[in-house]
Write a protein that holds these residues in place. Structure first.
Motif, PDB file in Angstrom:
ATOM      1  N   THR A 175      38.093 -85.580 -25.696  1.00  0.00           N
ATOM      2  CA  THR A 175      37.451 -85.541 -26.925  1.00  0.00           C
ATOM      3  C   THR A 175      35.942 -85.628 -26.933  1.00  0.00           C
ATOM      4  OG1 THR A 175      39.423 -86.248 -28.094  1.00  0.00           O
ATOM      5  CG2 THR A 175      37.787 -86.524 -29.439  1.00  0.00           C
ATOM      6  N   THR A 176      35.670 -86.662 -26.373  1.00  0.00           N
ATOM      7  CA  THR A 176      34.058 -86.654 -25.940  1.00  0.00           C
ATOM      8  C   THR A 176      33.497 -85.502 -25.535  1.00  0.00           C
ATOM      9  OG1 THR A 176      34.474 -89.306 -25.746  1.00  0.00           O
ATOM     10  CG2 THR A 176      32.360 -88.242 -24.995  1.00  0.00           C
ATOM     11  N   ALA A 204      30.596 -83.114 -27.245  1.00  0.00           N
ATOM     12  CA  ALA A 204      29.396 -82.850 -26.430  1.00  0.00           C
ATOM     13  C   ALA A 204      29.104 -81.168 -26.581  1.00  0.00           C
ATOM     14  CB  ALA A 204      29.306 -83.504 -25.029  1.00  0.00           C
ATOM     15  N   VAL A 205      30.143 -80.403 -26.285  1.00  0.00           N
ATOM     16  CA  VAL A 205      29.904 -79.109 -26.025  1.00  0.00           C
ATOM     17  C   VAL A 205      29.575 -78.493 -27.424  1.00  0.00           C
ATOM     18  CG1 VAL A 205      31.336 -76.944 -25.619  1.00  0.00           C
ATOM     19  CG2 VAL A 205      31.354 -78.907 -23.938  1.00  0.00           C
ATOM     20  N   CYS A 206      30.306 -78.778 -28.602  1.00  0.00           N
ATOM     21  CA  CYS A 206      29.960 -78.202 -29.911  1.00  0.00           C
ATOM     22  C   CYS A 206      28.675 -78.766 -30.121  1.00  0.00           C
ATOM     23  CB  CYS A 206      31.020 -78.993 -30.950  1.00  0.00           C
ATOM     24  SG  CYS A 206      32.815 -78.405 -30.716  1.00  0.00           S
ATOM     25  N   MET A 207      28.221 -80.028 -29.777  1.00  0.00           N
ATOM     26  CA  MET A 207      26.895 -80.467 -30.095  1.00  0.00           C
ATOM     27  C   MET A 207      25.831 -79.470 -29.614  1.00  0.00           C
ATOM     28  SD  MET A 207      26.615 -82.916 -32.433  1.00  0.00           S
ATOM     29  CE  MET A 207      24.978 -83.454 -32.265  1.00  0.00           C
ATOM     30  N   GLY A 250      21.905 -75.207 -29.810  1.00  0.00           N
ATOM     31  CA  GLY A 250      21.454 -73.889 -29.265  1.00  0.00           C
ATOM     32  C   GLY A 250      21.412 -72.766 -30.504  1.00  0.00           C
ATOM     33  N   PHE A 251      22.280 -72.868 -31.523  1.00  0.00           N
ATOM     34  CA  PHE A 251      22.372 -71.896 -32.527  1.00  0.00           C
ATOM     35  C   PHE A 251      21.179 -72.283 -33.369  1.00  0.00           C
ATOM     36  CE2 PHE A 251      23.852 -70.871 -36.711  1.00  0.00           C
ATOM     37  CZ  PHE A 251      24.060 -69.470 -36.752  1.00  0.00           C
ATOM     38  N   ALA A 252      20.903 -73.686 -33.757  1.00  0.00           N
ATOM     39  CA  ALA A 252      19.874 -73.917 -34.548  1.00  0.00           C
ATOM     40  C   ALA A 252      18.473 -73.527 -34.117  1.00  0.00           C
ATOM     41  CB  ALA A 252      19.738 -75.622 -34.881  1.00  0.00           C
ATOM     42  N   GLY A 253      18.153 -73.460 -32.814  1.00  0.00           N
ATOM     43  CA  GLY A 253      17.232 -73.258 -32.188  1.00  0.00           C
ATOM     44  C   GLY A 253      16.910 -71.819 -32.145  1.00  0.00           C
ATOM     45  N   LEU A 254      17.907 -71.069 -31.921  1.00  0.00           N
ATOM     46  CA  LEU A 254      17.825 -69.459 -32.164  1.00  0.00           C
ATOM     47  C   LEU A 254      17.620 -69.081 -33.516  1.00  0.00           C
ATOM     48  CD1 LEU A 254      18.387 -66.514 -31.033  1.00  0.00           C
ATOM     49  CD2 LEU A 254      20.817 -67.029 -31.522  1.00  0.00           C
ATOM     50  N   LEU A 255      18.208 -69.735 -34.518  1.00  0.00           N
ATOM     51  CA  LEU A 255      18.182 -69.642 -36.042  1.00  0.00           C
ATOM     52  C   LEU A 255      16.509 -69.969 -36.396  1.00  0.00           C
ATOM     53  CD1 LEU A 255      19.374 -68.713 -38.689  1.00  0.00           C
ATOM     54  CD2 LEU A 255      19.881 -71.011 -39.289  1.00  0.00           C
ATOM     55  N   LEU A 256      16.134 -70.987 -35.972  1.00  0.00           N
ATOM     56  CA  LEU A 256      14.750 -71.328 -35.945  1.00  0.00           C
ATOM     57  C   LEU A 256      13.512 -70.332 -35.723  1.00  0.00           C
ATOM     58  CD1 LEU A 256      12.755 -73.607 -37.129  1.00  0.00           C
ATOM     59  CD2 LEU A 256      12.661 -74.500 -34.863  1.00  0.00           C
ATOM     60  N   LYS A 257      13.990 -69.751 -34.424  1.00  0.00           N
ATOM     61  CA  LYS A 257      13.129 -68.707 -33.736  1.00  0.00           C
ATOM     62  C   LYS A 257      13.229 -67.443 -34.679  1.00  0.00           C
ATOM     63  CE  LYS A 257      10.643 -67.362 -30.126  1.00  0.00           C
ATOM     64  NZ  LYS A 257       9.369 -67.956 -29.777  1.00  0.00           N
ATOM     65  N   VAL A 258      14.324 -67.188 -35.100  1.00  0.00           N
ATOM     66  CA  VAL A 258      14.306 -65.856 -35.930  1.00  0.00           C
ATOM     67  C   VAL A 258      13.660 -65.967 -37.330  1.00  0.00           C
ATOM     68  CG1 VAL A 258      15.827 -64.450 -37.086  1.00  0.00           C
ATOM     69  CG2 VAL A 258      16.445 -64.990 -34.850  1.00  0.00           C
ATOM     70  N   LEU A 259      13.912 -67.136 -37.917  1.00  0.00           N
ATOM     71  CA  LEU A 259      13.258 -67.457 -39.108  1.00  0.00           C
ATOM     72  C   LEU A 259      11.594 -67.551 -39.161  1.00  0.00           C
ATOM     73  CD1 LEU A 259      16.159 -69.683 -40.903  1.00  0.00           C
ATOM     74  CD2 LEU A 259      15.311 -67.165 -41.423  1.00  0.00           C
ATOM     75  N   THR A 260      11.088 -68.115 -37.911  1.00  0.00           N
ATOM     76  CA  THR A 260       9.880 -68.248 -37.947  1.00  0.00           C
ATOM     77  C   THR A 260       9.070 -66.997 -37.418  1.00  0.00           C
ATOM     78  OG1 THR A 260      10.051 -69.524 -35.718  1.00  0.00           O
ATOM     79  CG2 THR A 260      10.055 -70.730 -37.920  1.00  0.00           C
ATOM     80  N   SER A 261       9.902 -65.928 -36.985  1.00  0.00           N
ATOM     81  CA  SER A 261       9.208 -64.801 -36.545  1.00  0.00           C
ATOM     82  C   SER A 261       8.443 -64.052 -37.663  1.00  0.00           C
ATOM     83  CB  SER A 261      10.387 -63.848 -35.845  1.00  0.00           C
ATOM     84  OG  SER A 261      11.051 -63.436 -37.018  1.00  0.00           O
TER      85      SER A 261
END
Length: 55
Positions: free
Chosen positions: A15-16, A20-23, A28-39
């Motif tokens: 479970t742990t 960890a994998v989900c986090m 990673g998804f948040a970083g990608l979204l931030l990169k797209v939205l700040t382009s």
């Protein structure tokens, strides 16, 4: 019954590891979204959309 309990104890860390994998995927998804939205292209499109909505 005891054999089933022993089998369950062997998976304590699963479970742990799943959390960890989900986090990691979420970060990673948040970083990608931030990169797209700040382009520049996205920023220009959002600015035009808001400008048309207010005009």
């Amino acid at each position: 019954m005891r054999a089933r309990l022993r089998a369950l104890r062997g998976d304590r860390g699963v479970t742990t590891a799943e959390y960890a994998v989900c986090m990691l995927v979420g970060v990673g998804f948040a970083g990608l979204l931030l990169k797209v939205l700040t382009s520049d292209g996205t920023r220009l499109a959002l600015t035009n959309l808001i400008g048309r909505a207010l005009a």
